[in-house]
Every structure is written in C-alpha cells, then in structure tokens.
Motif scaffolding. Structure first.
Motif: not given
Length: 391
Positions: A285-302
């Motif tokens: 209903e138009g509301r977004y709850w940001s539950l999880v996020q992750s990234y590849d450490g090889r691209f962390a500097p960017h």
C-alpha cells in the motif's frame, strides 16, 4: 482454542452507542498460544486498524513456520481484547528464555523491527490497552517485559511510557523518505553527491556492464535471497560483525518465505554477470520497509549498496513507493537519503524481582558483551583471500 489466561472484563461498562440509549460494551482479554485460532479475526482487524508490517498475520505466521522448521519454535502469547464479540486489539508477543529468566518480547524477535499492537480506532483505545496490559501482568512465570523498536507514533508508546518501573534501554531513529506532496518535498542530492555516485558507476563499469533490475518473479526472488544471505554471511565474516538476526536459526528460511510472497520487493545491481548488491523488503500500500541489503565485497570501494538505494529512490514513483522506510538504526548510509526520521526506543519493565536482573543484563552486560565480541572475532577469524574485482 488454546488459552493461557482466562477472559477478563473491564471494571466499568463502556457505552458505545450515540444518543440517549446506550448499549453496554463488555470487553474481555484473552491470550492465545496458537496463531491459527485467530487467523480470520486477525486479518479482519488488519483491514480496520493501522499498524506496521510486523504485526500482520503473514509476517508472524511466516516466522512461526520458519521457527518450527528450524527446531526452535516460538512460544506465542498473542494478547487480544474483544468488544461485544469483535476483535479490537491484538498484540503479538512471545516468551523467550534469557538464561534462567523468562522474558516477554515482541513476536518474531529479532526479525521484527517495530513492536506495536493492532488496535481498532475508537474512543476506548486507552481502556483496551490497559486491559491488555493487565493480562500481561497476570501471566504466570514472566520475569520481565522487553519491548524493542517502539515507534513514537505507535499505539503502545503511551501505554509503556506510563508504566511504573518502565526503563528505556535504547533510543534511536528510523530514517524515511516520504515522497508524498504533504511531506513537503523530497531531499535532493547535491551536485557533489551526484558526481560521486556517477563516479562510482564509471568505476564499476570498468569491471563489466552495469545494470539495475527489479526482480519480479517469485522463484527468482527466492534465489536472489539465497545469494543475498551468502553475501551477508561473507560480510559478517570479513568485518567480524555479530548479528543476532542473521545468526538466528530461523532467519534464512523466514527471509526465503517472505521473498516468495507477492508483496516482497527485490532489486539488484549487476556488474557483468556478477551481483554487486541486492536490496529486499516488503512493499505494501505504497509503504516500503527496507529489510535486507548486502553487497559483494569485491565492489565495496564503489559503493554498490549506495547505488542500489539511489536507483530505487530515483524510480520511486514508477515503483509505486510513497514512503521508503529505512528502519533503525539511523546510520549514515540511510540518513543521507532521508527527509525525516521517526524516533524509536526499547523498554524493559521488570514484573518480578528476577526481572531487575534482566534489566541489568540488557542495560549493562549485553552492551559490554557486544563490544568484546567484535575484537575477539577479529582475533580468531581466518583472513579472507583477496580476489580482484574483475571479470
């Protein structure tokens, strides 16, 4: 129907009809130990009440099933108040062991980010909450109540704020971006910030074609969730972080179950054939709850995680996101995008003498253990091999 607490009635009847003739509204509180007993009434109250994702039947039942599958079942205490046979309040709670102590917490802890009660609008909300609290205090064998993630605008905040011996153990804020016109406008990125983001994109493109995608297919979302969990585990090892949520035995199955549901939203940033970052949450209903996020450490500097936020927020209207809730804590990578923040806090209420030891643990011992855990983890972990970020 399984109860752990007998029905109660208000000390005074409540008139609910307008005019000279009134109808006596007899209320009672019942605590349930099974979610299935309440499904239809629970869903009906959801449609009439305003609360967060974390009090929905879908959220709680998914956690309960994941806990059973992981052989660590939840011990529910679903506090309800009924008025003239209609469910008017539901507060999903559960009993947890803390050493020798029994603590009442929000259901699905630590996955649940905001603890609140579903409560129907009406002039008797305060009395319904008091009745719910009376039923909590009357539960046998509960040493303390520990409620985490209490939003300042939640239904239970005024109740808990007036309890004798209630102690605030943490204060924080949940950043959000409100795109609605009534919010007064979205915070714009400065030229310096946009240049930095564009620079990150250029550097990523050196390793392959950069693409942003929304994952619409259910099975593909589940597969992306598996990948996200692998990336998160690698990050925890690499940074020697300790996460109660990700270490919980039910967490992985729970998140995969959520990812399969129709209202789960996932976005991915890819560099060539590799996933640079994944973001997931619930859009309802138009509301977004940001539950999880992750990234590849090889691209962390960017800054791949930062780029995912940027892509989603720039496309919010097309994605039908009216409010983007980053959830607590108010870290810098969230606040830079936000145009507001909701205060949140945790409370411990000792109910019996041992409950004061629970309070001492939460306020003193637990923070000390967390501070000691990270250096110890860095000492014992094996160094990760360094892999260049190239195709």
């Amino acid at each position: 129907m399984s109860h752990v607490f007998a029905p109660l009635e208000f000390e005074h009847a409540l008139p609910v009809a307008d005019g000279a003739t009134s109808i006596v509204d007899l209320c009672r509180a019942v605590v349930y130990r099974e979610l299935t007993d309440l499904r239809e009434d629970w869903l009906g109250l959801e449609a009439r009440a305003s609360a967060t994702l974390f009090q929905s039947h879908a959220w709680c039942s998914a956690w309960a099933q994941a806990g059973r599958d992981a052989n660590c079942p939840e011990d529910p205490r679903i506090v309800t108040v009924w008025s003239a046979g209609r469910l008017v309040l539901l507060w999903p709670l559960a009993v947890r062991r803390l050493g020798p102590f029994r603590v009442l917490q929000g259901f699905a802890h630590p996955a649940t980010q905001y603890c609140d009660a579903l409560i129907e609008e009406g002039p008797h909300q305060g009395r319904w909450l008091e009745l719910a609290w009376d039923s909590i205090r009357s539960m046998r064998g509960i040493d303390a109540v520990r409620i985490t993630g209490i939003r300042a605008d939640s239904a239970v905040a005024p109740l808990l704020g007036t309890r004798r011996h209630a102690h605030v153990t943490r204060t924080d804020a949940a950043p959000f971006t409100d795109f609605r016109a009534s919010a007064g406008g979205v915070r714009r990125r400065s030229g310096r910030t946009r240049n930095a983001l564009l620079r990150h994109l250029r550097h990523l493109s050196d390793h392959g074609e950069v693409a942003f995608e929304v994952i619409a297919d259910g099975p593909e979302r589940v597969a992306a969730m598996r990948e996200m969990l692998d990336l998160k585990h690698a990050w925890l090892v690499r940074t020697a972080q300790v996460s109660a949520g990700y270490m919980h035995p039910a967490n992985a199955a729970f998140l995969k179950a959520l990812a399969s549901q129709d209202d789960f939203f996932m976005a991915r940033l890819k560099v060539g054939t590799r996933t640079a970052a994944v973001e997931g949450g619930v859009l309802r209903e138009g509301r977004y709850w940001s539950l999880v996020q992750s990234y590849d450490g090889r691209f962390a500097p960017h800054g791949p995680g930062r780029l995912v936020f940027w892509h989603i927020l720039e496309r919010a209207a097309a994605l039908r996101i009216e409010v983007f809730d980053f959830l607590a804590p108010a870290t810098r990578h969230k606040t830079e995008w936000a145009n507001g923040a909701m205060p949140v806090h945790d409370v411990v209420v000792p109910l019996r003498l041992p409950g004061w030891l629970v309070l001492a643990y939460v306020r003193r011992v637990r923070p000390l253990l967390k501070r000691c855990a990270a250096p110890l983890s860095r000492c014992i972990r094996r160094p990760d091999p360094v892999t260049p970020a190239s195709d």
